[in-house]
Design a protein around this motif. Structure first.
Motif, mmCIF file in Angstrom:
data_model
loop_
_atom_site.group_PDB
_atom_site.id
_atom_site.type_symbol
_atom_site.label_atom_id
_atom_site.label_comp_id
_atom_site.label_asym_id
_atom_site.label_seq_id
_atom_site.Cartn_x
_atom_site.Cartn_y
_atom_site.Cartn_z
ATOM 1 N N GLU A 20 1.236 -1.291 -0.536
ATOM 2 C CA GLU A 20 0.131 -0.009 -0.115
ATOM 3 C C GLU A 20 0.739 1.256 0.267
ATOM 4 N N VAL A 21 2.102 1.132 -0.080
ATOM 5 C CA VAL A 21 2.899 2.545 1.057
ATOM 6 C C VAL A 21 4.196 1.757 0.260
ATOM 7 N N GLU A 22 4.898 2.503 -0.744
ATOM 8 C CA GLU A 22 6.438 1.960 -1.097
ATOM 9 C C GLU A 22 6.485 3.572 -1.550
ATOM 10 N N LEU A 23 7.554 3.971 0.022
ATOM 11 C CA LEU A 23 8.707 5.123 -0.068
ATOM 12 C C LEU A 23 8.911 5.425 -1.523
ATOM 13 N N GLY A 24 9.751 6.512 -1.720
ATOM 14 C CA GLY A 24 10.949 6.924 -3.146
ATOM 15 C C GLY A 24 10.188 7.119 -4.249
ATOM 16 N N LEU A 25 11.567 7.982 -5.007
ATOM 17 C CA LEU A 25 11.370 8.780 -6.129
ATOM 18 C C LEU A 25 10.931 8.309 -7.262
ATOM 19 N N GLU A 26 12.522 6.841 -7.430
ATOM 20 C CA GLU A 26 12.844 6.111 -9.079
ATOM 21 C C GLU A 26 11.796 6.494 -9.517
ATOM 22 N N ARG A 27 10.355 5.331 -8.809
ATOM 23 C CA ARG A 27 9.618 4.828 -9.769
ATOM 24 C C ARG A 27 8.605 5.738 -10.198
ATOM 25 N N VAL A 28 8.225 6.642 -9.135
ATOM 26 C CA VAL A 28 7.034 7.318 -10.025
ATOM 27 C C VAL A 28 7.838 8.707 -10.680
ATOM 28 N N GLY A 29 9.050 9.185 -10.334
ATOM 29 C CA GLY A 29 9.924 9.731 -10.948
ATOM 30 C C GLY A 29 10.488 9.423 -12.578
ATOM 31 N N SER A 30 10.261 8.262 -12.809
ATOM 32 C CA SER A 30 10.268 7.707 -14.076
ATOM 33 C C SER A 30 8.777 7.815 -14.606
ATOM 34 N N ASP A 134 -1.721 29.302 -12.038
ATOM 35 C CA ASP A 134 -0.440 30.619 -11.623
ATOM 36 C C ASP A 134 -0.444 30.136 -9.963
ATOM 37 N N VAL A 135 -0.715 28.676 -9.365
ATOM 38 C CA VAL A 135 -0.332 28.282 -8.182
ATOM 39 C C VAL A 135 -0.867 26.860 -7.561
ATOM 40 N N ALA A 136 -0.090 25.543 -7.679
ATOM 41 C CA ALA A 136 -0.170 24.841 -7.693
ATOM 42 C C ALA A 136 -0.131 24.422 -6.062
ATOM 43 N N VAL A 137 -0.896 23.405 -4.892
ATOM 44 C CA VAL A 137 -0.864 23.794 -3.317
ATOM 45 C C VAL A 137 -0.256 22.382 -3.738
ATOM 46 N N LEU A 138 0.576 21.852 -3.253
ATOM 47 C CA LEU A 138 0.365 20.069 -2.753
ATOM 48 C C LEU A 138 1.103 19.636 -1.515
ATOM 49 N N GLU A 139 -0.258 18.796 -1.279
ATOM 50 C CA GLU A 139 0.066 18.202 0.023
ATOM 51 C C GLU A 139 0.325 16.979 0.171
ATOM 52 N N VAL A 140 1.485 16.977 0.996
ATOM 53 C CA VAL A 140 2.841 15.654 1.253
ATOM 54 C C VAL A 140 1.983 14.668 2.054
ATOM 55 N N GLY A 141 1.478 13.257 0.994
ATOM 56 C CA GLY A 141 0.780 12.148 1.770
ATOM 57 C C GLY A 141 1.591 11.632 3.021
ATOM 58 N N LEU A 142 2.849 11.249 2.935
ATOM 59 C CA LEU A 142 3.535 10.438 4.312
ATOM 60 C C LEU A 142 5.406 11.287 3.828
ATOM 61 N N GLY A 143 5.232 11.835 5.243
ATOM 62 C CA GLY A 143 6.854 12.662 5.090
ATOM 63 C C GLY A 143 7.040 13.834 4.221
#
Length: 426
Positions: A20-30, A134-143
């Motif tokens: 359900e949770v898999e922290l990390g930026l590599e996959r989503v970044g790709s 003009d502005v995008a506001v992004l809420e972090v999900g976890l961490g």
């Protein structure tokens, strides 16, 4: 298109990744790279923290919309409809917009597995990229550091209050957790700390990465109807005669500071609107058949302490009943300790269809450890909710709290939440 209904897309996404949770930026970044996702055309404000993120996002949204700016907000989780997670100019996007974005993500990801949250984050970014904001506001999900939202560089980063939560993912103390949250800070960009007692790690990370650090109580404050802080040119400024906000003041103060650090004109922003900003599930007060309810998503000791303060400040003539259901990873002992003195009778509910929910016998054990003997157990939230409503008399009130799931289910039991008599959400 893979599916023709939004619900089918969402159910399929839940099965696309083994965790359900898999922290990390590599996959989503790709995948974001394959989609050429970028929000360089607008200002980006990213909000992390343990408590108060949603309040900060809601305040930013209201202030910017009051001046006619085009604003996109990404938040999670949702209460009644998934579409609530992606808002454009104050309105949730429609099913078709989400589904077309999901299809673009599916086409771009090839064999890359994505979690439910990562799909949603990429969809929000994809939609915002196409919306001339003009502005995008992004809420972090976890961490923060390894959260999917952090693939986008924030022009302004905000860390709301930091407390102990999600220890399995973020660390065992506030300093470790603060360092993870501060992972959204960027060199040469404002980093705002909203809490009055922040972990030192927030300032340390800001110094390490070269962010411009703004600390509540030092660089900006909101007291007695006056907000004071710094503008984008480094000048001291004030907003005076402001009404008392309904949302947590520290989140509101941080939002106002962020507004003044944007390269946008502020003359037409209605800062007085802070007392009208509302948010479901944050000390949300409604009536069902004339019976007062307070709905609050408080799910950690810090949030429970704040909830206790609100209950103390708003006494009722009769008894305060509580319907509680929490997730297994929460510090129920700390939550109960904060609220014991404010609650006269407890109703504990199982969530049989939620694997993450704490079993009722575990919850009642904690209540007993606090010498709480007045409690009943419901096989599910619906049964517990109907039972407590049947016992309430004139002057009594009911507090429903413990998780987003708990509050959302009570809202769904009422059908259309718009039918409620709202007495000031916060």
């Amino acid at each position: 298109m893979r599916f023709q209904q939004l619900q089918d897309w969402l159910e399929w996404q839940e099965s696309c990744h083994p965790r359900e949770v898999e922290l990390g930026l590599e996959r989503v970044g790709s995948v974001a790279s394959a989609m050429a996702i970028s929000l360089n055309h607008c200002q980006v404000i990213t909000v992390a923290g343990t408590n108060g993120k949603g309040s900060c996002v809601a305040t930013l949204n209201a202030l910017l919309l009051s001046a006619g700016y085009r604003v996109g907000c990404y938040t999670s989780p949702h209460f009644l409809h998934y579409n609530e997670r992606v808002m454009l100019n104050g309105l949730p996007v429609d099913d078709a917009t989400l589904m077309h974005s999901f299809q673009r993500i599916d086409d771009a990801r090839a064999a890359t597995p994505l979690t439910y949250f990562e799909f949603g984050t990429l969809a929000a970014l994809d939609i915002f990229q196409r919306s001339h904001l003009d502005v995008a506001v992004l809420e972090v999900g976890l961490g923060g550091r390894l959260d999917a939202v952090n693939i986008i560089d924030a022009d302004i980063a905000i860390a709301t209050s930091i407390a102990i939560d999600h220890q399995d993912w973020l660390g065992l103390d506030r300093e470790q957790i603060g360092r993870e949250k501060a992972g959204i800070f960027r060199a040469g960009k404002p980093a705002i700390s909203a809490g009055f007692n922040p972990p030192a790690s927030l300032r340390t990370v800001a110094q390490e990465c070269g962010a411009d650090f703004y600390q509540a109580g030092e660089d900006f404050q909101f007291e007695n109807g006056c907000w004071s802080g710094t503008n984008i040119s480094g000048q001291s400024i004030e907003c005076v005669n402001l009404p008392e906000p309904q949302l947590p003041k520290e989140s509101v103060a941080a939002a106002i500071q962020a507004i003044h650090l944007l390269p946008l004109a502020t003359a037409n922003i209605d800062f007085a609107c802070v007392n009208t900003v509302q948010l479901p599930g944050r000390f949300q007060q409604i009536k069902i058949n004339g019976k007062p309810l307070i709905l609050d998503v408080a799910h950690n000791p810090a949030a429970a302490n704040y909830l206790a303060e609100r209950l103390q400040a708003q006494r009722c003539e009769g008894r305060t009943f509580a319907l509680i259901s929490v997730m297994q990873d929460k510090d129920l002992d700390g939550i109960v300790a904060a609220l014991t003195a404010e609650i006269d009778a407890w109703f504990v509910a199982d969530q049989p269809n939620n694997d993450r929910a704490m079993p009722s016998n575990q919850m009642t054990t904690v209540l007993s450890q606090h010498n709480i003997n007045k409690f009943e157990v419901g096989k599910d939230i619906q049964q517990a909710y109907q039972r407590v409503l049947s016992l309430m008399e004139e002057g009594d009130r009911l507090l429903v709290f413990g998780s987003f799931f708990t509050v959302a289910e009570v809202l769904m039991l009422q059908g259309d939440a718009a039918k409620f008599t709202n007495e000031g959400n916060s």
